[in-house]
Design an enzyme around this catalytic site. Structure first.
Site, PDB file in Angstrom:
ATOM      1  N   CYS A  10     -16.982  -0.778 -11.654  1.00 30.89           N
ATOM      2  CA  CYS A  10     -17.674   0.299 -10.947  1.00 30.89           C
ATOM      3  C   CYS A  10     -17.150   0.520  -9.526  1.00 30.89           C
ATOM      4  O   CYS A  10     -17.668   1.369  -8.798  1.00 30.89           O
ATOM      5  CB  CYS A  10     -19.175   0.016 -10.912  1.00 30.89           C
ATOM      6  SG  CYS A  10     -19.922  -0.049 -12.550  1.00 30.89           S
ATOM      7  N   LYS A  12     -13.926   1.412  -6.720  1.00 31.16           N
ATOM      8  CA  LYS A  12     -12.986   2.538  -6.641  1.00 31.16           C
ATOM      9  C   LYS A  12     -11.832   2.375  -7.615  1.00 31.16           C
ATOM     10  O   LYS A  12     -11.480   3.294  -8.359  1.00 31.16           O
ATOM     11  CB  LYS A  12     -12.457   2.675  -5.208  1.00 31.16           C
ATOM     12  CG  LYS A  12     -13.501   3.141  -4.205  1.00 31.16           C
ATOM     13  CD  LYS A  12     -12.906   3.242  -2.803  1.00 31.16           C
ATOM     14  CE  LYS A  12     -13.957   3.707  -1.804  1.00 31.16           C
ATOM     15  NZ  LYS A  12     -13.402   3.787  -0.420  1.00 31.16           N
ATOM     16  N   SER A  85      -6.694  -8.585  -7.722  1.00 33.42           N
ATOM     17  CA  SER A  85      -7.381  -8.627  -6.437  1.00 33.42           C
ATOM     18  C   SER A  85      -6.498  -9.299  -5.390  1.00 33.42           C
ATOM     19  O   SER A  85      -5.541 -10.002  -5.726  1.00 33.42           O
ATOM     20  CB  SER A  85      -8.706  -9.387  -6.569  1.00 33.42           C
ATOM     21  OG  SER A  85      -9.547  -8.776  -7.523  1.00 33.42           O
ATOM     22  N   HIS A 141      -3.491   0.775   5.818  1.00 35.17           N
ATOM     23  CA  HIS A 141      -4.470   0.985   4.756  1.00 35.17           C
ATOM     24  C   HIS A 141      -5.712   1.686   5.304  1.00 35.17           C
ATOM     25  O   HIS A 141      -5.900   1.793   6.511  1.00 35.17           O
ATOM     26  CB  HIS A 141      -4.873  -0.343   4.108  1.00 35.17           C
ATOM     27  CG  HIS A 141      -3.852  -0.883   3.158  1.00 35.17           C
ATOM     28  ND1 HIS A 141      -2.807  -1.684   3.579  1.00 35.17           N
ATOM     29  CD2 HIS A 141      -3.702  -0.729   1.818  1.00 35.17           C
ATOM     30  CE1 HIS A 141      -2.060  -2.014   2.533  1.00 35.17           C
ATOM     31  NE2 HIS A 141      -2.582  -1.443   1.456  1.00 35.17           N
ATOM     32  N   LYS A 145     -10.699  -1.386   3.886  1.00 34.25           N
ATOM     33  CA  LYS A 145     -10.022  -2.589   3.382  1.00 34.25           C
ATOM     34  C   LYS A 145     -10.430  -3.792   4.223  1.00 34.25           C
ATOM     35  O   LYS A 145     -10.353  -3.754   5.453  1.00 34.25           O
ATOM     36  CB  LYS A 145      -8.507  -2.408   3.410  1.00 34.25           C
ATOM     37  CG  LYS A 145      -7.736  -3.561   2.755  1.00 34.25           C
ATOM     38  CD  LYS A 145      -6.257  -3.225   2.620  1.00 34.25           C
ATOM     39  CE  LYS A 145      -5.475  -4.373   2.014  1.00 34.25           C
ATOM     40  NZ  LYS A 145      -5.917  -4.711   0.647  1.00 34.25           N
TER      41      LYS A 145
END
Length: 252
Positions: A10, A12, A85, A141, A145
């Site tokens: 769920c 991004k 990740s 980024h 983040k």
């Protein structure tokens, strides 16, 4: 058909992966894992312990603190785990390395083809340029983040360091009054707006500058890379720590 369970479904990236998975005829997301579930075309479980269906590959694109729960599930099922990740501690990385001796694990700091090609190029060009060129890495980024520097910047920096026979050291940002030392590799992070991910490796010499640059235009590039990793790991049963080099056939 390779059946995928998506951890972080769920978030991004999870949403983009779900959308992109429909373009792969041999892949199907059969379930998701997320603490904050919303309506999807597949069932969602709040924790890895709650999962009660069969799958072929467990795909993680969430946060580093999910690692231990995912490894516990993988130890029970013996099915491949694809870790996308970032933000892992040295202890986390050591744990992944240890578990890969008995489990089929995949980990990459960046899932894009372009970044992994640049990483391969760095292995070749760094020994040729180091000594006559100062090396700096700049990564940019979005402002949401949480880890800094990015996992990709660390990946590129580690590749550069491993390609140099001499002792080198990382310098994270610069401030104050100090001259740059010859053995430094500078790493700089920028956070702002909605930048998906930019990485520049700079070789600055006398009279010229050589740059290797990569700009991610959308998150879809990472989603496709993650799904290609699932395709590859769906054929793997032997323990080991696999990378994008294995997926795209790059030899070191």
């Amino acid at each position: 058909m390779i059946k995928i369970v998506l951890n972080g479904c769920c978030g991004k990236m999870g949403k983009v992966i779900t959308e992109c998975a429909s373009k792969f005829n041999n892949l199907e997301i059969v379930a998701g894992i997320d603490k904050f579930p919303h309506e999807t075309s597949y069932p969602i479980f709040e924790t890895p312990e709650d999962l009660n269906l069969d799958y072929d590959v467990l795909l993680d694109f969430s946060r580093s603190d999910a690692l231990k729960g995912l490894l516990s599930l993988t130890e029970k099922t013996k099915k491949p785990l694809v870790i996308c990740s970032t933000g892992f501690s040295n202890e986390d990385l050591a744990l992944i390395e240890e578990k890969s001796r008995t489990l089929p694990l995949f980990r990459s700091a960046n899932m894009s083809l372009g970044i992994n090609l640049i990483n391969s190029l760095l292995r070749k060009v760094t020994p040729l340029l180091y000594g006559n060129y100062d090396i700096e890495i700049i990564e940019k980024h979005h402002n949401q983040k949480v880890d800094s520097p990015s996992g990709t910047a660390v990946l590129l920096a580690d590749t550069i360091k491993d390609s140099i026979n001499e002792e080198t050291k990382f310098v994270y940002g610069r401030s104050g009054l100090s001259k740059r030392e010859e053995n430094e590799i500078g790493i700089h992070a920028i956070r702002g707006g909605s930048i998906v991910g930019d990485h520049d490796v700079i070789f600055a010499g006398v009279g010229e500058v050589i740059e290797l640059s990569h700009k991610a235009i959308s998150r879809e590039v990472f989603a496709i890379g993650a799904l290609k990793a699932c395709e590859y790991m769906g054929t793997i049963s032997n323990p080991g720590l696999y990378t994008m080099d294995d997926v795209i056939g790059i030899t070191k």
